[in-house]
Each structure stands twice: as structure tokens, then as C-alpha cells.
Design an enzyme around this catalytic site. Structure first.
Site, PDB file in Angstrom:
ATOM      1  N   THR A  96      25.867  10.503  -4.473  1.00 54.46           N
ATOM      2  CA  THR A  96      26.733  11.553  -5.024  1.00 54.46           C
ATOM      3  C   THR A  96      26.023  12.449  -6.025  1.00 54.46           C
ATOM      4  OG1 THR A  96      28.662  10.159  -4.747  1.00 54.46           O
ATOM      5  CG2 THR A  96      28.882  11.924  -6.323  1.00 54.46           C
TER       6      THR A  96
ATOM      7  N   THR B 207      25.963   5.067  -5.623  1.00 55.01           N
ATOM      8  CA  THR B 207      26.477   3.915  -6.373  1.00 55.01           C
ATOM      9  C   THR B 207      26.965   2.788  -5.455  1.00 55.01           C
ATOM     10  OG1 THR B 207      28.655   4.952  -6.476  1.00 55.01           O
ATOM     11  CG2 THR B 207      27.196   5.297  -8.354  1.00 55.01           C
TER      12      THR B 207
END
Ligand code: ASP
Length: 346
Positions: free
Chosen positions: A16, A92
Site C-alpha cells: 500500500t 502489511t
């Protein structure tokens, strides 16, 4: 006295932090590293030598695999003498698996390898990525007065906490505070100052050269128990051709059903050489197999304790040990030993 400019190699794998919103679909898509750097002009204010390497194409970390871990280790090994530390930008979702794997692959590591990422892309106004990136770089370059690294470990830095990589778990899909190390305290807390915890940080022997490892065997599975789990399913799973090891997530402090068929299936599997490691489904705490009768049955069936290991760490450690062709006895012994700070034995 000549003072060396601190140097950090930034490795961008994807995630991201570097993504951008597709204007038509609204979905987040990978974007390149220059885009990411454009949004952090602050990096120029570091008086550091910062070089970068980017995965091409960048990966959503759901596509992370052992081959990419090996690629990361190759990059670090190749550049090891030229940098004070390494920052890996990573999605993540599987960051805790990568951090666990790297901790085993980089034997004798004496420099920081800090993984970080973000919940919001770096181009968005409220991004958490900028701060994570800037602080991770500072930690990767930080040295003691004698010139050794302050944090010579594989770590995850996220939202003000520096955590031992092989102790971390992603616990939140939306909060900035997305990672926890439930069974080991943070190695540093970041506020106005970066407060390191020297007593919690590993002290490697700087004279031992880095020994990189690359091999994994992925014939493993994670089995989460639940009330009502069926005999046929357990039987089929334990008879999957090629299966070599199981991370079994049990209840509480390592408890499982006491049914005759269940213990028999486990015993037959361990007799066939399948390694079964017992870890708890609870986020925090450890397995204590001698505590309840149910745990005792598991011991008798040849199941071994994973102590307070995270699932991410238990499964990567097994794949790593299996990949190195060790005997069943050696793997069982090493799963029960703390190799790189990944478990606490009572
Ligand atoms: N799907 C993304 C990834 O893991 C999520 C993130 O980076 O936070 O690559």
C-alpha cells in the site's frame, strides 16, 4: 577523526505504501518507486547516503513467496558491506511472515534490517507511510558510540513501535496501529525521542560473517482446531501426499480434543515422520503441554510444543528447517530451541 556518512539501502517490494488509486475503479494498484520518493521530499534532508532497489513489478504482499524472500536475502548479502542498514518497504498483509523468514535466513546478522509499510498510500494526505519510512531509515542507520548497530536484528517498525520481526502479527486491517508483538516487548518506542531498550535487543558477534540461507520446503500446513472438527477432515489432511509438518493451533494453553480418533490420527502421523507443532490460537501467551490432561495426550502422541511462537514464525521456521534437509530429530530439537529470539522457553 573522519565521520562516515550513514548509509541505508531502501528495498521497495510493493504494498500500500507505494500504491496509487485507479481513477476509474477506485482500486489501489501498485506504482513505482519514483512516485513514492516524490511524496517524501524529506528524505533529501537526511544527511545520509540512501540508495534504493525496487522489485519490478512491485508486489502486493499477498503474492509474497519464499523465492522473493531469497531475492531479498541475495540483495542484502550482496550489499552487506556497503550499507549500515537496510529498510524493506513491504505490504502489511504478509510482512510478519517475511520478517520471521528473514530472521532465520540472515544468520549472524549484525546490521539492522527494518521492515515497514503503511495502511494508507504515501500519496494520500493522512498517510502513515511517511513517518514509518522516515523513522525506519533513522533506526536502520543508528549506531552505538563504538560503531556497532543499535538494532542488529530483523524488525518491523510500525506506528511508533519497533518490534522483533519474528514476534510480530498483523492485528488490524484498518488502524494505523496494525502490528503487535504480544509475547515480547517492543525493542524501541518512538515519540519525541527514539527510546531503545538495549537489554531486549540481541547482541550478535560482529566478528562472525553474515551467513545467508536460501532454502525452504513448503510441504507444511497450518491447522486451526475448532469444536466439531471432523475425523475425516483431520485424517485427509494428515494423509496429504508429501506433507511434512503441521502447525496446529490449539485452544488456550495448548489443549485439544481428547477423543480417541483424534489422538490416534496425530500419533500415526508423527510415527510416519510428520512433525506437529502445538501453538495456541490465543493472540498472547504460550503453550504449556504438561498443564492439563489434554495437553499430556498430545505429548504422548509425539506433538511438540511451539511455546509462545506466533503462527507466522512457527510456519516459516518449519519451512526453513525442512528446506535445509535436517533429520526429523534435528528439526524437532530446533523447533524446541530458541534460534534467533523467536520463542521464550520457560
Ligand atoms: N494488500 C497490501 C499488501 O499487503 C496491504 C498493505 O500493504 O497494507 O501488499
Amino acid at each position: 577523526m573522519r565521520v562516515e556518512t550513514p548509509s541505508v539501502l531502501l528495498i521497495y517490494t510493493g504494498g500500500t505504501i507505494g500504491m496509487i488509486e485507479n481513477p476509474e475503479t477506485g482500486a489501489l494498484e501498485n506504482f513505482n518507486f519514483d512516485h513514492l520518493l516524490k511524496h517524501v521530499p524529506e528524505l533529501k534532508r537526511f544527511n545520509y547516503r540512501i540508495s534504493s532497489y525496487q522489485f519490478d513489478p512491485p508486489l502486493d504482499s499477498s503474492d509474497m513467496e519464499p523465492a522473493y524472500w531469497a531475492k531479498l536475502v541475495k540483495i542484502i548479502n550482496y550489499n552487506y558491506d556497503y550499507f549500515d542498514g537496510f529498510v524493506i518497504l513491504h505490504g502489511t498483509d504478509t510482512m510478519a511472515y517475511t520478517a520471521s523468514a528473514l530472521s532465520f535466513m540472515l544468520e549472524n546478522l549484525s546490521k539492522p534490517v527494518i521492515l515497514t509499510g503503511s495502511q494508507l498510500p504515501i500519496g494520500t494526505l493522512r498517510t502513515d507511510g511517511k513517518e514509518n519510512l522516515i523513522t525506519a531509515i533513522e533506526i536502520a542507520a543508528a549506531k552505538n558510540p563504538d560503531g556497532t548497530a543499535i538494532v542488529p536484528e530483523v524488525c518491523i517498525f510500525f506506528e511508533n513501535h519497533l518490534m522483533r520481526g519474528n514476534r510480530t502479527t498483523k492485528i488490524n486491517a484498518e488502524n494505523f496501529n496494525a502490528f503487535r508483538s504480544f509475547n515480547y516487548p517492543p525493542l524501541a518506542r518512538v515519540g519525541i525521542h527514539i527510546k531503545y531498550e538495549p537489554n531486549l535487543i540481541r547482541k550478535p558477534d560482529p566478528d562472525k560473517p553474515l551467513k545467508p540461507h536460501y532454502l525452504f520446503d513448503t510441504n507444511v500446513v497450518i491447522l486451526t482446531l475448532f469444536p466439531g472438527i471432523q475425523e475425516e477432515i483431520i485424517h485427509s489432511l494428515l494423509h496429504v501426499p508429501g506433507l511434512k509438518a503441521v502447525v496446529m493451533k490449539t485452544f488456550g494453553s495448548g489443549n485439544a480434543p481428547q477423543k480417541e480418533w483424534f489422538i490416534r490420527e496425530l500419533k500415526e502421523a508423527t510415527d510416519r515422520g510428520i512433525i506437529i507443532v502445538n501453538i495456541t490460537q490465543c493472540a498472547s501467551g504460550a503453550v504449556e503441554m504438561g498443564r492439563y490432561e489434554t495437553g499430556m495426550h498430545l505429548l504422548e502422541a509425539g506433538v511438540i510444543s511451539g511455546y509462545d511462537s506466533t503462527p507466522e514464525c512457527a510456519v516459516t521456521k518449519l519451512m526453513f528447517l525442512l528446506g535445509h534437509g535436517l533429520s526429523n530429530k534435528d528439526i524437532r530439537y530446533k523447533m524446541n530451541s530458541c534460534l534467533i529470539g523467536e520463542i521464550t522457553k520457560p
